[in-house]
Design a protein around this motif. Structure first.
Motif, PDB file in Angstrom:
ATOM      1  N   ILE A 133       0.831  -1.203   0.000  1.00  0.00           N
ATOM      2  CA  ILE A 133       0.000   0.000   0.000  1.00  0.00           C
ATOM      3  C   ILE A 133       0.866   1.254   0.000  1.00  0.00           C
ATOM      4  O   ILE A 133       0.557   2.235  -0.666  1.00  0.00           O
ATOM      5  N   ILE A 134       1.960   1.224   0.715  1.00  0.00           N
ATOM      6  CA  ILE A 134       2.851   2.387   0.754  1.00  0.00           C
ATOM      7  C   ILE A 134       3.524   2.608  -0.595  1.00  0.00           C
ATOM      8  O   ILE A 134       3.652   3.740  -1.060  1.00  0.00           O
ATOM      9  N   LYS A 135       3.939   1.536  -1.261  1.00  0.00           N
ATOM     10  CA  LYS A 135       4.663   1.652  -2.527  1.00  0.00           C
ATOM     11  C   LYS A 135       3.750   1.937  -3.724  1.00  0.00           C
ATOM     12  O   LYS A 135       4.222   2.372  -4.762  1.00  0.00           O
ATOM     13  N   ALA A 136       2.460   1.703  -3.588  1.00  0.00           N
ATOM     14  CA  ALA A 136       1.534   1.842  -4.708  1.00  0.00           C
ATOM     15  C   ALA A 136       1.366   3.300  -5.114  1.00  0.00           C
ATOM     16  O   ALA A 136       1.515   4.213  -4.309  1.00  0.00           O
ATOM     17  N   LYS A 137       1.033   3.487  -6.375  1.00  0.00           N
ATOM     18  CA  LYS A 137       0.654   4.805  -6.870  1.00  0.00           C
ATOM     19  C   LYS A 137      -0.851   4.935  -6.672  1.00  0.00           C
ATOM     20  O   LYS A 137      -1.591   3.955  -6.762  1.00  0.00           O
ATOM     21  N   TYR A 138      -1.294   6.152  -6.445  1.00  0.00           N
ATOM     22  CA  TYR A 138      -2.710   6.373  -6.174  1.00  0.00           C
ATOM     23  C   TYR A 138      -3.332   7.220  -7.272  1.00  0.00           C
ATOM     24  O   TYR A 138      -2.730   8.169  -7.748  1.00  0.00           O
ATOM     25  N   ASN A 146     -14.652  -3.708 -21.926  1.00  0.00           N
ATOM     26  CA  ASN A 146     -13.555  -4.672 -21.880  1.00  0.00           C
ATOM     27  C   ASN A 146     -12.561  -4.264 -20.806  1.00  0.00           C
ATOM     28  O   ASN A 146     -11.993  -3.180 -20.857  1.00  0.00           O
ATOM     29  N   LEU A 147     -12.350  -5.160 -19.859  1.00  0.00           N
ATOM     30  CA  LEU A 147     -11.435  -4.903 -18.762  1.00  0.00           C
ATOM     31  C   LEU A 147     -10.355  -5.981 -18.767  1.00  0.00           C
ATOM     32  O   LEU A 147     -10.658  -7.165 -18.799  1.00  0.00           O
ATOM     33  N   ILE A 148      -9.116  -5.540 -18.753  1.00  0.00           N
ATOM     34  CA  ILE A 148      -7.987  -6.460 -18.741  1.00  0.00           C
ATOM     35  C   ILE A 148      -7.476  -6.556 -17.310  1.00  0.00           C
ATOM     36  O   ILE A 148      -7.194  -5.546 -16.675  1.00  0.00           O
ATOM     37  N   PHE A 149      -7.375  -7.770 -16.807  1.00  0.00           N
ATOM     38  CA  PHE A 149      -6.823  -7.990 -15.478  1.00  0.00           C
ATOM     39  C   PHE A 149      -5.321  -8.069 -15.585  1.00  0.00           C
ATOM     40  O   PHE A 149      -4.789  -8.937 -16.267  1.00  0.00           O
ATOM     41  N   ASP A 150      -4.638  -7.157 -14.939  1.00  0.00           N
ATOM     42  CA  ASP A 150      -3.194  -7.117 -14.856  1.00  0.00           C
ATOM     43  C   ASP A 150      -2.576  -6.521 -16.120  1.00  0.00           C
ATOM     44  O   ASP A 150      -2.903  -6.901 -17.239  1.00  0.00           O
ATOM     45  N   SER A 151      -1.681  -5.607 -15.930  1.00  0.00           N
ATOM     46  CA  SER A 151      -1.045  -4.904 -17.047  1.00  0.00           C
ATOM     47  C   SER A 151      -0.007  -5.752 -17.773  1.00  0.00           C
ATOM     48  O   SER A 151       0.484  -5.352 -18.825  1.00  0.00           O
ATOM     49  N   ASP A 154      -4.998  -2.970 -12.547  1.00  0.00           N
ATOM     50  CA  ASP A 154      -3.744  -3.439 -11.961  1.00  0.00           C
ATOM     51  C   ASP A 154      -4.056  -4.294 -10.745  1.00  0.00           C
ATOM     52  O   ASP A 154      -4.650  -3.819  -9.781  1.00  0.00           O
ATOM     53  N   THR A 155      -3.658  -5.553 -10.787  1.00  0.00           N
ATOM     54  CA  THR A 155      -3.966  -6.482  -9.703  1.00  0.00           C
ATOM     55  C   THR A 155      -2.749  -6.816  -8.849  1.00  0.00           C
ATOM     56  O   THR A 155      -2.841  -7.668  -7.981  1.00  0.00           O
ATOM     57  N   ARG A 156      -1.644  -6.157  -9.092  1.00  0.00           N
ATOM     58  CA  ARG A 156      -0.430  -6.441  -8.318  1.00  0.00           C
ATOM     59  C   ARG A 156      -0.066  -5.271  -7.410  1.00  0.00           C
ATOM     60  O   ARG A 156       1.105  -5.012  -7.169  1.00  0.00           O
ATOM     61  N   TYR A 157      -1.059  -4.567  -6.916  1.00  0.00           N
ATOM     62  CA  TYR A 157      -0.866  -3.431  -6.012  1.00  0.00           C
ATOM     63  C   TYR A 157      -0.011  -2.329  -6.638  1.00  0.00           C
ATOM     64  O   TYR A 157       0.674  -1.594  -5.939  1.00  0.00           O
ATOM     65  N   GLU A 158      -0.036  -2.188  -7.971  1.00  0.00           N
ATOM     66  CA  GLU A 158       0.747  -1.141  -8.619  1.00  0.00           C
ATOM     67  C   GLU A 158       0.072   0.207  -8.463  1.00  0.00           C
ATOM     68  O   GLU A 158       0.713   1.199  -8.135  1.00  0.00           O
TER      69      GLU A 158
END
Length: 84
Positions: free
Chosen positions: A13-18, A28-33, A52-56
């Protein structure tokens, strides 16, 4: 076990961009970049949005909506993002 998982999530959570703006509404939604480039090359005529599903990145508006609905898990956040 609980403490290590908690510390991992806290660091993510700290490293993620907001993001503050709501995501665009698309069909159309793509899971994960990770797979975005390949799918966009294959399906050029379609509009996509990547979740983004990897907390990016974390969308703060969606996160607040999930909290207001008492969904305090990452799965709850993802479900709220998809429903939007």
């Amino acid at each position: 076990m609980f403490l290590s998982r908690f510390s991992y999530i806290f660091l993510c959570i700290i490293k993620a961009k907001y993001k503050v703006s709501l995501p665009p509404k698309t069909r159309n939604l793509i899971f994960d970049s990770h797979s975005t480039e390949l799918i966009e090359k294959t399906f050029k005529n379609y509009k996509f949005h990547t979740l983004d599903t990897r907390y990016e990145t974390i969308n703060l508006r969606i996160l607040i909506k999930a909290f207001l609905k008492l969904k305090f898990t990452y799965r709850g956040y993802l479900k709220e993002y998809i429903d939007y």
